[in-house]
Design a protein around this motif. Structure first.
Motif, PDB file in Angstrom:
ATOM      1  N   PRO A 177     -51.890  -0.213 -19.918  1.00 14.67           N
ATOM      2  CA  PRO A 177     -51.482  -1.024 -20.798  1.00 14.67           C
ATOM      3  C   PRO A 177     -51.161  -0.411 -21.651  1.00 14.67           C
ATOM      4  CG  PRO A 177     -53.962   0.321 -20.151  1.00 14.67           C
ATOM      5  CD  PRO A 177     -53.409   0.665 -18.564  1.00 14.67           C
ATOM      6  N   TRP A 178     -51.002  -1.180 -22.833  1.00 16.63           N
ATOM      7  CA  TRP A 178     -50.671  -1.524 -24.284  1.00 16.63           C
ATOM      8  C   TRP A 178     -51.373  -0.425 -24.302  1.00 16.63           C
ATOM      9  CZ3 TRP A 178     -47.114   1.432 -27.450  1.00 16.63           C
ATOM     10  CH2 TRP A 178     -47.592   0.925 -28.816  1.00 16.63           C
TER      11      TRP A 178
ATOM     12  N   ARG B  32     -52.367   3.326 -35.914  1.00 17.55           N
ATOM     13  CA  ARG B  32     -53.423   2.300 -36.111  1.00 17.55           C
ATOM     14  C   ARG B  32     -52.019   0.668 -36.172  1.00 17.55           C
ATOM     15  NH1 ARG B  32     -56.302   6.082 -39.100  1.00 17.55           N
ATOM     16  NH2 ARG B  32     -54.709   6.497 -40.944  1.00 17.55           N
ATOM     17  N   ILE B  33     -51.212   1.604 -37.161  1.00 20.37           N
ATOM     18  CA  ILE B  33     -50.038   0.115 -36.885  1.00 20.37           C
ATOM     19  C   ILE B  33     -50.244  -0.137 -35.641  1.00 20.37           C
ATOM     20  CG2 ILE B  33     -47.270  -0.521 -37.390  1.00 20.37           C
ATOM     21  CD1 ILE B  33     -48.366   1.650 -39.660  1.00 20.37           C
ATOM     22  N   ALA B  34     -49.739  -0.172 -34.629  1.00 22.76           N
ATOM     23  CA  ALA B  34     -49.765   0.247 -33.035  1.00 22.76           C
ATOM     24  C   ALA B  34     -50.508  -0.984 -32.958  1.00 22.76           C
ATOM     25  CB  ALA B  34     -49.831   1.250 -32.339  1.00 22.76           C
ATOM     26  N   GLN B  35     -51.548  -1.047 -33.257  1.00 21.19           N
ATOM     27  CA  GLN B  35     -52.987  -1.509 -32.701  1.00 21.19           C
ATOM     28  C   GLN B  35     -52.746  -3.606 -33.317  1.00 21.19           C
ATOM     29  OE1 GLN B  35     -56.323  -0.267 -34.766  1.00 21.19           O
ATOM     30  NE2 GLN B  35     -56.044   1.634 -33.297  1.00 21.19           N
ATOM     31  N   GLN B  36     -51.995  -3.821 -34.406  1.00 26.69           N
ATOM     32  CA  GLN B  36     -51.891  -4.809 -34.652  1.00 26.69           C
ATOM     33  C   GLN B  36     -50.914  -5.488 -33.455  1.00 26.69           C
ATOM     34  OE1 GLN B  36     -50.412  -4.565 -38.701  1.00 26.69           O
ATOM     35  NE2 GLN B  36     -51.553  -3.120 -39.323  1.00 26.69           N
ATOM     36  N   PHE B  37     -49.593  -4.472 -32.728  1.00 29.81           N
ATOM     37  CA  PHE B  37     -49.045  -5.537 -31.434  1.00 29.81           C
ATOM     38  C   PHE B  37     -49.539  -5.506 -30.251  1.00 29.81           C
ATOM     39  CE2 PHE B  37     -46.367  -3.350 -35.106  1.00 29.81           C
ATOM     40  CZ  PHE B  37     -45.967  -4.767 -36.254  1.00 29.81           C
ATOM     41  N   ALA B  38     -49.187  -7.371 -29.704  1.00 29.39           N
ATOM     42  CA  ALA B  38     -49.505  -7.286 -27.894  1.00 29.39           C
ATOM     43  C   ALA B  38     -48.933  -6.355 -27.152  1.00 29.39           C
ATOM     44  CB  ALA B  38     -49.318  -8.609 -28.061  1.00 29.39           C
ATOM     45  N   THR B  39     -47.535  -5.950 -27.309  1.00 30.39           N
ATOM     46  CA  THR B  39     -47.213  -4.953 -26.459  1.00 30.39           C
ATOM     47  C   THR B  39     -45.758  -3.572 -27.152  1.00 30.39           C
ATOM     48  OG1 THR B  39     -44.547  -6.761 -26.480  1.00 30.39           O
ATOM     49  CG2 THR B  39     -46.577  -7.413 -25.505  1.00 30.39           C
TER      50      THR B  39
ATOM     51  N   GLU C 299     -42.776  -3.343 -26.645  1.00 30.33           N
ATOM     52  CA  GLU C 299     -41.426  -3.841 -27.025  1.00 30.33           C
ATOM     53  C   GLU C 299     -41.643  -4.554 -28.091  1.00 30.33           C
ATOM     54  OE1 GLU C 299     -39.573  -6.507 -27.952  1.00 30.33           O
ATOM     55  OE2 GLU C 299     -40.624  -7.617 -27.015  1.00 30.33           O
ATOM     56  N   ARG C 300     -42.375  -5.268 -28.344  1.00 34.03           N
ATOM     57  CA  ARG C 300     -42.583  -5.714 -29.700  1.00 34.03           C
ATOM     58  C   ARG C 300     -42.867  -5.174 -31.000  1.00 34.03           C
ATOM     59  NH1 ARG C 300     -44.084 -11.442 -32.307  1.00 34.03           N
ATOM     60  NH2 ARG C 300     -42.560 -11.573 -30.320  1.00 34.03           N
ATOM     61  N   PHE C 301     -43.641  -3.754 -30.828  1.00 33.99           N
ATOM     62  CA  PHE C 301     -44.891  -2.820 -31.167  1.00 33.99           C
ATOM     63  C   PHE C 301     -43.210  -2.007 -31.814  1.00 33.99           C
ATOM     64  CE2 PHE C 301     -45.114   1.666 -31.616  1.00 33.99           C
ATOM     65  CZ  PHE C 301     -45.678   1.513 -32.713  1.00 33.99           C
ATOM     66  N   LEU C 302     -41.720  -1.333 -31.130  1.00 31.90           N
ATOM     67  CA  LEU C 302     -40.951  -0.784 -31.400  1.00 31.90           C
ATOM     68  C   LEU C 302     -40.203  -1.781 -31.087  1.00 31.90           C
ATOM     69  CD1 LEU C 302     -40.637   1.164 -28.111  1.00 31.90           C
ATOM     70  CD2 LEU C 302     -41.255   2.084 -29.850  1.00 31.90           C
ATOM     71  N   THR C 303     -39.690  -2.597 -31.901  1.00 26.01           N
ATOM     72  CA  THR C 303     -38.657  -3.454 -32.487  1.00 26.01           C
ATOM     73  C   THR C 303     -38.766  -4.224 -33.634  1.00 26.01           C
ATOM     74  OG1 THR C 303     -38.438  -5.206 -29.695  1.00 26.01           O
ATOM     75  CG2 THR C 303     -37.660  -6.003 -32.098  1.00 26.01           C
ATOM     76  N   GLU C 304     -40.101  -4.214 -33.797  1.00 23.78           N
ATOM     77  CA  GLU C 304     -40.418  -5.173 -35.276  1.00 23.78           C
ATOM     78  C   GLU C 304     -39.879  -3.896 -36.047  1.00 23.78           C
ATOM     79  OE1 GLU C 304     -40.904  -8.008 -36.150  1.00 23.78           O
ATOM     80  OE2 GLU C 304     -40.911  -8.470 -34.535  1.00 23.78           O
ATOM     81  N   LEU C 305     -40.894  -2.102 -35.359  1.00 23.85           N
ATOM     82  CA  LEU C 305     -40.840  -1.322 -37.069  1.00 23.85           C
ATOM     83  C   LEU C 305     -39.366  -0.832 -36.807  1.00 23.85           C
ATOM     84  CD1 LEU C 305     -43.056   1.630 -35.195  1.00 23.85           C
ATOM     85  CD2 LEU C 305     -43.415  -0.451 -37.671  1.00 23.85           C
ATOM     86  N   ALA C 306     -37.895  -1.250 -35.474  1.00 26.08           N
ATOM     87  CA  ALA C 306     -37.025  -1.017 -36.449  1.00 26.08           C
ATOM     88  C   ALA C 306     -36.414  -1.572 -37.045  1.00 26.08           C
ATOM     89  CB  ALA C 306     -35.569  -0.589 -34.602  1.00 26.08           C
ATOM     90  N   LEU C 307     -37.126  -3.266 -36.218  1.00 25.02           N
ATOM     91  CA  LEU C 307     -36.028  -4.253 -38.076  1.00 25.02           C
ATOM     92  C   LEU C 307     -36.798  -4.320 -39.069  1.00 25.02           C
ATOM     93  CD1 LEU C 307     -35.961  -7.589 -34.651  1.00 25.02           C
ATOM     94  CD2 LEU C 307     -34.051  -5.450 -35.128  1.00 25.02           C
ATOM     95  N   ASP C 308     -37.940  -3.986 -39.116  1.00 20.61           N
ATOM     96  CA  ASP C 308     -38.585  -4.102 -40.273  1.00 20.61           C
ATOM     97  C   ASP C 308     -39.567  -2.804 -40.601  1.00 20.61           C
ATOM     98  OD1 ASP C 308     -39.330  -5.014 -42.562  1.00 20.61           O
ATOM     99  OD2 ASP C 308     -41.135  -6.788 -42.365  1.00 20.61           O
ATOM    100  N   PRO C 309     -38.889  -2.092 -41.099  1.00 20.11           N
ATOM    101  CA  PRO C 309     -40.088  -1.081 -40.957  1.00 20.11           C
ATOM    102  C   PRO C 309     -41.023  -0.689 -42.236  1.00 20.11           C
ATOM    103  CG  PRO C 309     -37.471   0.245 -41.739  1.00 20.11           C
ATOM    104  CD  PRO C 309     -37.874  -1.745 -41.340  1.00 20.11           C
ATOM    105  N   PRO C 310     -42.310   0.300 -42.278  1.00 22.54           N
ATOM    106  CA  PRO C 310     -42.441  -0.017 -43.382  1.00 22.54           C
ATOM    107  C   PRO C 310     -42.113   1.388 -43.844  1.00 22.54           C
ATOM    108  CG  PRO C 310     -44.415   1.131 -41.456  1.00 22.54           C
ATOM    109  CD  PRO C 310     -42.844   0.262 -41.367  1.00 22.54           C
ATOM    110  N   GLN C 311     -42.425   1.086 -45.369  1.00 18.31           N
ATOM    111  CA  GLN C 311     -42.552   2.211 -46.384  1.00 18.31           C
ATOM    112  C   GLN C 311     -43.036   3.361 -45.796  1.00 18.31           C
ATOM    113  OE1 GLN C 311     -40.418   1.693 -49.036  1.00 18.31           O
ATOM    114  NE2 GLN C 311     -39.886   0.046 -48.164  1.00 18.31           N
TER     115      GLN C 311
END
Length: 700
Positions: free
Chosen positions: A500-501, A535-542, A544-556
């Motif tokens: 499980p993710w 805590r940020i990771a809990q917002q993502f279903a998978t 792959e989506r977590f890693l990709t979104e962080l690479a494309l639109d990182p938080p400050q």
């Protein structure tokens, strides 16, 4: 279906934009292409959200709407507003017995996101068609630069007799060439002229860089658009992608590059169902390969031309601020004609303040900031804006001396912190076992594992067909042997498809914490960052989506938004103008409004760059709600001189402060000039000095 009071709050132009289109003969709501020119502060986001809601309320399924934005947060905000609007309309209609809400009707917009995140999803969906493994990795900017540096070193380019571009410059050139679709030689000549002599070597570098990415089954940030563009250029695949969407909406269209515009054109050659929103007067990102031509030429791409709806009613600023901004942008060479009109009243004219030098500029700003604070304008409702980050240096010293807390925007990104990149590398390698870049970083987290040991281990892993159980049979260096079993068990557990993710980030964090204490100072603070990441990771279903979104639109970075300034009750905002776009404050102070800064001395060689500098000043001015101060020092002290040196140059008035613009400003000299003593009465002996001067040149 009635659209109720939720739409009644829109002004006529906003309503026309939100409702653009009609039901066709088949009863399906459709529209031709439409461009919404949304001036600064005219409710762009609200209008676009109402358009999404209007489409849903007229029978368009939310999962057949493609919404493209430039940040994940913008997509989330748009979705949230559309949900609120739809719920309000359905509730009102149900109460009035005009319409019974459909069970489950909601606005979830599964296809909303940034250009790059949507590209990632589509590429994974059609990965087999484009020769990719669906589990490919997405390299963030830091990883891409590191890989570029490895190739640069292997090709011997780091040991040239003459200075060769560093890894970040090499990546910037690569990105600019990809996103503008121009030849490498043209890119070098126009944007990187100091690197033009290295065209042949750079071409070789990029060729090997691409091969290395393909071997690692990895795409960088720019490859996502490149692959989507290639897919959209294939008619059958473009039709297949296009069939998923009835309507495509694009936010901030003035910030798109050539690739993005061509993707949209390929998906919607007729323009049907295509809505783009933007403001040509706020096109300020050419250094990211964005081009204003996309929005200027949009209507003419279609036959008949796309419709244009212009939003001019401004809800942010007073008319005094808008009059000055209108006068500034009206003198531009090419733009959509509009005149912003305030709903907040006339207000005072902005001030054009002449000061002696940068120290006087700092004194003026601090004085006005404290004065406004005493009038009830909190520090965080005031902002100091500048063209370049170093322009605030003198001011920052004065703020510290006067005990005024502040936050400066434009610092280190959260994901650029080494310990955060370490943890993410573990997850990225688990997600894609062929990701050599991440694997090398992970190996070196263990004691005694240097680059040579990491290389041997990855070769062993590769020879075993990238099977995770093969790690256990590798003979680790002596210092790493005690930690090796726990490490191999972690990687095997993470890479199991059935695992499980949720909870994976926590497991990696717990494994990493002992190594964190060994590798880094201030381990406790860094551990807190990793808990935040969990805590940020809990917002993502998978994963792959977590890693990709962080690479494309990182938080400050947490360091951007924390620390001493925020421990105070209040803090002043300091920001570059590029970072301030989309923000607003009661009072705005713009530093160094003089030629050389507005426009920048580096932009004066090309007319299009000067026009972008005009738009940059326009963006700065339109951030102000009520008070706007444009500050122009007369002298700039030369750097690299003795501490008590007085060498300086004089600043010329900005060419953008023309007579028409100046007429909308209140001219102020600060501090007030001392009153000259009264001239003596014309009594006593009279001297004929004119005659004496003439006598100097008499030959008699």
């Amino acid at each position: 279906m009635t659209t109720g009071s939720a739409f009644d709050r829109l002004n006529p132009a906003q309503l026309a934009a939100a409702r653009f289109g009609e039901r066709g003969a088949s009863g399906v709501f459709g529209s031709g292409p439409v461009l919404i020119i949304a001036g600064a502060g005219t409710g762009k986001t609200n209008t676009l959200a109402h358009r999404v809601a209007h489409l849903v309320l007229h029978g368009i399924s939310p999962d057949r709407i493609l919404l493209l934005t430039f940040t994940r947060r913008a997509a989330q905000e748009m979705t949230r507003r559309a949900q609120t609007i739809v719920a309000a309309v359905l509730h009102k209609n149900a109460a009035a017995d005009r319409f019974v809400p459909e069970p489950g009707l909601a606005v979830k917009l599964p296809w909303s996101g940034t250009f790059h995140s949507i590209a990632n999803r589509l590429i994974r969906r059609y990965a087999a068609r484009v020769g990719l493994d669906a589990s490919f990795s997405v390299l963030d900017r830091g990883d891409a630069a590191d890989l570029m540096d490895v190739v640069r070193y292997e090709l011997g380019l780091s040991k040239m007799e003459k200075r060769f571009p560093r890894k970040d410059t090499c990546l910037a050139i690569y990105s600019h060439r990809v996103n503008t679709q121009r030849a490498l030689g043209d890119t070098l000549a126009s944007a990187f002229p100091w690197c033009a002599e290295w065209e042949e070597e750079l071409a070789r570098l990029y060729g090997v860089y691409v091969e290395r990415k393909l071997a690692n089954h990895a795409l960088d940030y720019d490859d996502l658009l490149l692959y989507w563009h290639a897919m959209a250029s294939e008619p059958s695949l473009a039709d297949e992608m296009n069939s998923h969407f009835d309507h495509i909406l694009v936010d901030e269209y003035q910030d798109t590059n050539v690739l993005q515009a061509e993707i949209l054109k390929a998906l919607r050659p007729s323009g049907s169902g295509l809505t783009v929103v933007g403001d040509d007067a706020q096109s300020i990102y050419s250094f990211r390969a964005a081009t204003i031509e996309n929005i200027l030429s949009f209507p003419a791409q279609y036959v008949p031309p796309a419709s244009v709806v212009t939003l001019e009613q401004n809800y942010r600023s007073t008319q005094g601020v808008l009059d000055a901004a209108n006068a500034l942008i009206a003198e531009g060479q090419r733009h959509y004609r509009k005149s912003l009109k305030a709903t907040r009243g006339g207000g005072e004219r902005p001030r054009y303040v002449t000061v002696a030098d940068e120290q006087a500029q700092a004194d003026y700003v601090v004085g006005r900031v404290l004065e406004a604070r005493e009038r009830g304008v909190a520090l965080k409702r005031q902002s100091v804006l500048f063209r370049s980050s170093h322009h605030s240096d003198v001011l920052e010293l004065e703020l510290v001396r006067r005990n005024i807390p502040y936050v400066k925007y434009g610092g280190l990104k959260f994901l650029e912190a080494a310990h955060v990149k370490d943890l993410l590398a573990v997850l990225r390698w688990a997600d894609n076992p062929k990701n050599r870049v991440s694997a090398f970083r992970v190996f070196q987290l263990l004691p005694g594992m240097g680059p040579a040991s990491a290389g041997r281990c990855f070769s062993h892993f590769e020879a075993a067909g990238h099977t995770w159980r093969s790690l256990a049979s590798f003979v680790a260096p002596p210092l790493a042997r005690e930690a090796w079993p726990a490490f191999t068990e972690l990687m095997r557990a993470l890479a199991t498809h059935e695992a499980p993710w949720q909870g994976q980030v926590g497991r990696v964090r717990e494994w990493f914490e002992p190594h964190l204490e060994r590798i880094y100072e201030t381990a406790e603070a860094r551990a807190a960052d990793l808990m935040q990441l969990e805590r940020i990771a809990q917002q993502f279903a998978t994963r792959e989506r977590f890693l990709t979104e962080l690479a494309l639109d990182p938080p400050q970075a947490s360091s951007d938004l924390a620390g001493a300034p925020q421990l105070d009750e209040d803090y002043l905002i300091l920001s570059t103008i590029h970072s301030a776009k989309g923000q607003e404050w009661e009072a705005v102070y713009v530093l160094n409004v003089a030629d050389g800064n507005f426009p920048s001395e580096f932009s004066t060689g090309r007319a299009e760059l000067i026009e972008e500098e005009r738009r940059l000043l326009y963006v700065a001015m339109t951030r102000a709600k009520r008070e706007l101060h444009l500050i122009a020092p007369l002298r700039y002290y030369v750097t690299q001189q003795p501490r008590r040196g007085d060498a300086h140059v004089y600043g010329a008035r900005s060419r953008f402060i023309s007579p028409a613009v100046l007429a909308q400003l209140e001219e102020v000299t600060w501090p007030d000039s001392e009153i000259e003593p009264a001239a003596p009465k014309n009594e006593g002996t009279r001297l004929n000095l004119a005659q004496r001067l003439r006598g100097l040149w008499s030959l008699k």
